[in-house]
Scaffold this active site. Structure first.
Site, PDB file in Angstrom:
ATOM      1  N   ASP A   1     -12.147 -14.341  68.633  1.00  0.00           N
ATOM      2  CA  ASP A   1     -12.464 -13.956  67.252  1.00  0.00           C
ATOM      3  C   ASP A   1     -13.985 -13.802  67.071  1.00  0.00           C
ATOM      4  O   ASP A   1     -14.739 -14.710  67.389  1.00  0.00           O
ATOM      5  CB  ASP A   1     -11.914 -15.090  66.362  1.00  0.00           C
ATOM      6  CG  ASP A   1     -12.231 -14.946  64.886  1.00  0.00           C
ATOM      7  OD1 ASP A   1     -12.809 -13.922  64.497  1.00  0.00           O
ATOM      8  OD2 ASP A   1     -11.870 -15.866  64.119  1.00  0.00           O
TER       9      ASP A   1
ATOM     10  N   GLY B   1      -6.522   6.335  45.686  1.00  0.00           N
ATOM     11  CA  GLY B   1      -5.100   6.162  45.386  1.00  0.00           C
ATOM     12  C   GLY B   1      -4.279   5.553  46.508  1.00  0.00           C
ATOM     13  O   GLY B   1      -3.085   5.350  46.361  1.00  0.00           O
TER      14      GLY B   1
ATOM     15  N   ASP C   1      -7.280 -15.764  64.979  1.00  0.00           N
ATOM     16  CA  ASP C   1      -8.384 -16.147  64.083  1.00  0.00           C
ATOM     17  C   ASP C   1      -8.475 -17.664  64.145  1.00  0.00           C
ATOM     18  O   ASP C   1      -7.476 -18.348  63.944  1.00  0.00           O
ATOM     19  CB  ASP C   1      -8.070 -15.746  62.637  1.00  0.00           C
ATOM     20  CG  ASP C   1      -8.148 -14.245  62.439  1.00  0.00           C
ATOM     21  OD1 ASP C   1      -8.261 -13.540  63.441  1.00  0.00           O
ATOM     22  OD2 ASP C   1      -8.076 -13.797  61.283  1.00  0.00           O
TER      23      ASP C   1
ATOM     24  N   HIS D   1     -13.332 -18.901  60.026  1.00  0.00           N
ATOM     25  CA  HIS D   1     -13.644 -18.339  61.353  1.00  0.00           C
ATOM     26  C   HIS D   1     -14.774 -19.115  62.023  1.00  0.00           C
ATOM     27  O   HIS D   1     -15.671 -19.639  61.363  1.00  0.00           O
ATOM     28  CB  HIS D   1     -14.042 -16.869  61.216  1.00  0.00           C
ATOM     29  CG  HIS D   1     -12.963 -16.012  60.656  1.00  0.00           C
ATOM     30  ND1 HIS D   1     -12.014 -15.394  61.440  1.00  0.00           N
ATOM     31  CD2 HIS D   1     -12.663 -15.681  59.371  1.00  0.00           C
ATOM     32  CE1 HIS D   1     -11.184 -14.710  60.659  1.00  0.00           C
ATOM     33  NE2 HIS D   1     -11.552 -14.871  59.407  1.00  0.00           N
TER      34      HIS D   1
END
Length: 554
Positions: free
Chosen positions: A196, A49, A164, A367
């Site tokens: 990255d 949830g 990134d 990436h």
């Protein structure tokens, strides 16, 4: 005499390590803190949830007077998604490139933060001064436009944070990554490189984004007579541009579906990052005016998210689009680790409806792979290597690359969230640990669902609940009504009448026992009922539902 430890630079990751998502790192020098990125992550399977997870910023709140600003590398959710929540606690200015600020402003509009938060657009090549730091934005390539690496100049030395990135010599929009600048900064002498690690396990180079454009062209040429539906990440503006290019070339109209997709495309076209020929984009309502072979639908849901547009289409729950036999559906993304099951479910549903599903070669990563990571290391040649952005295995893979390039093992740091790395030209070591973690967001509640609530949800989900209701007389504790036993998610009551009758008897026996022992405290009575009922149900069914005794007094 100054405290030696104080005149060191401290790097404090508050998230984003050992996980994909929730990137946020504090850089601290004496009385200045600059925060790089402020992202969210999506919930794990066992977080029932929960909508999203944001970082615990207790450390920043405790030192709020030092926080000079937030510097954002690019506009993906795992780098900007927590900003609206964090800005309500720490109001500091935000610095980012044009498209990134545009996407952040979209978020702030929804949260009513536009008036209270200071935002500043920075161009590539520009620097900003924040306290003891100077931060320079360097142009990089990624799967969203306007991505930046940062050169963070501090009195203790320069840290280069790649954000990134990938190296794309032929990007769809704008210029290639500014490798020259990485080299120039490398010549000045770089203290640490934070690079990255997402694809650090993959050899070779990441393909250029343009190769996907060629694939789209081929698919459009081969499927001239069907409607084409393409699912991709909302934020991959270059991908959307290439779909629009192919659509225009083959005389098709484009419909954009999915809230996040509509928002980002609107922002990108307003700011000039998306070039849409006139009359190519149409509203979803106009779709019925065109034959299938003239339609392209760009939609969210490439990760199999249950509420995203594509999943709703596959499950026949979408109000305006129904999948028909002969539709061509293209997945222009790879499943993020953990989403494979959901994606394969959607692919099966689409196939069952007669759609032709394509997912090969319609995606390239945003990436860097190993060769590009090595390239950045050789341009920057840092003293210390601090792999960032990735799960532990990705960070380890990059540590291996750094070692292979001659960086001594003791100068490579695989940090965990909360580690405080103090460094200068002499040495670097982890000197402290600060509080970190994920704060769960459920609906409008931030942080009000914790481990205990999740454990209850898990318990209810696995074993159900049994509620025992009874009425006792005020002073004598005589049973006046009940016990009634109600169960949800435990057994189908109609077929288990004997079990329920016996359970009722167990409760009566427990009450009798309490009466004989002169136990009048309701807490104790409840516990006795709970324990007896628990062991009875376990013996009979080998299940242990949550048991909730409710006593009313009359």
């Amino acid at each position: 005499m100054k405290n030696i430890n104080n005149s060191k630079l401290k790097i404090i990751p508050l998230g984003g390590l050992e996980q994909i998502g929730m990137n946020i790192t504090a850089f601290e020098f004496e009385d200045s803190i600059v925060v790089v990125d402020c992202g969210l992550s999506f919930p794990e399977d066992d977080m029932l949830g929960i909508d999203l997870v944001i970082p615990d910023i207790t450390y920043l709140k405790e030192h709020a007077d030092k926080v000079k600003g937030f510097v954002i590398t690019h506009g993906h959710e795992d780098h900007i998604g927590a900003l609206p929540y964090v800005m309500k606690e720490i109001n500091a200015p935000i610095y980012a490139t044009k498209l990134t600020i545009g996407i952040i402003e979209n978020k702030f509009k929804e949260h009513g933060l536009l008036k209270t938060t200071k935002r500043k657009v920075v161009k590539h090549g520009q620097s900003i001064n924040l306290g003891a730091f100077r931060i320079e934005f360097i142009k990089t390539n990624h799967s969203i436009q306007d991505a930046s690496a940062l050169a963070i100049y501090s009195p203790a030395g320069i840290v280069v944070h790649t954000g990134d990135f990938k190296v794309d010599y032929t990007p769809v929009f704008g210029d290639a990554i500014d490798l020259q600048r990485f080299g120039e900064i490398g010549k000045k002498g770089v203290l640490a490189l934070m690079c990255d690690s997402t694809n650090a396990e993959r050899p070779g180079f990441t393909m250029s984004e343009r190769t996907v454009g060629k694939t789209f062209d081929n698919i459009f040429a081969e499927h001239k007579n069907t409607r084409i539906i393409i699912a991709t990440f909302a934020s991959n503006v270059d991908r959307v541009q290439q779909i629009i290019n192919s659509a225009y070339k083959y005389g098709r109209k484009v419909v954009v579906e999915g809230r996040s997709m509509v928002n980002i495309i609107a922002t990108a076209s307003e700011l000039g990052y998306l070039n849409v020929p006139d009359q190519t984009l149409i509203e979803i309502e106009q779709m019925k005016n065109y034959p299938d072979e003239q339609m392209v639908l760009i939609t969210t849901g490439s990760q199999g998210e249950s509420m995203a547009a594509l999943s709703r289409m596959a499950a026949d729950m979408h109000r305006k689009v129904t999948i028909k036999p002969g539709d061509t559906v293209i997945f222009s993304s790879n499943p993020i680790p953990g989403n494979e099951k959901a994606v394969s479910k959607v692919i099966n549903e689409l196939t069952a409806k007669g759609a032709d599903v394509i997912f090969q070669d319609a995606h390239v990563s945003g990436h860097a792979c190993q060769e590009e990571i090595k390239l950045i290391y050789s341009l920057v040649h840092p003293k210390y290597a601090i792999p960032v952005h990735g799960e532990l295995r990705h960070l380890k893979a990059q540590a291996g690359l750094a070692a292979s390039l001659g960086i001594p093992k003791e100068n490579i740091f695989i940090l965990r969230a909360g580690d405080v790395l103090a460094l200068d030209q002499e040495d670097a070591k982890i000197v402290d640990k600060v509080q970190t973690g994920g704060i769960l967001v459920d609906g409008l509640g931030v942080g009000d669902v914790g481990n205990i609530v999740l454990r209850d949800r898990q318990h209810l989900a696995e074993d159900g609940i049994v509620i025992v209701v009874l009425s006792l007389e005020k002073y004598s504790n005589q049973l006046l009504a009940g016990p009634d036993i109600v169960s949800r998610g435990f057994v189908y009551v109609r077929e288990s009448e004997d079990l329920m009758e016996d359970a009722r008897q167990v409760v009566l026996d427990a009450l009798e026992y309490c009466g004989a022992k002169h136990i009048t405290d309701w807490g104790k009575i409840k516990n006795t009922i709970k324990d007896d009922l628990n062991s009875f149900i376990w013996k009979r069914t080998k299940r242990s539902p949550m048991i909730l005794p409710i006593i009313m007094e009359i």
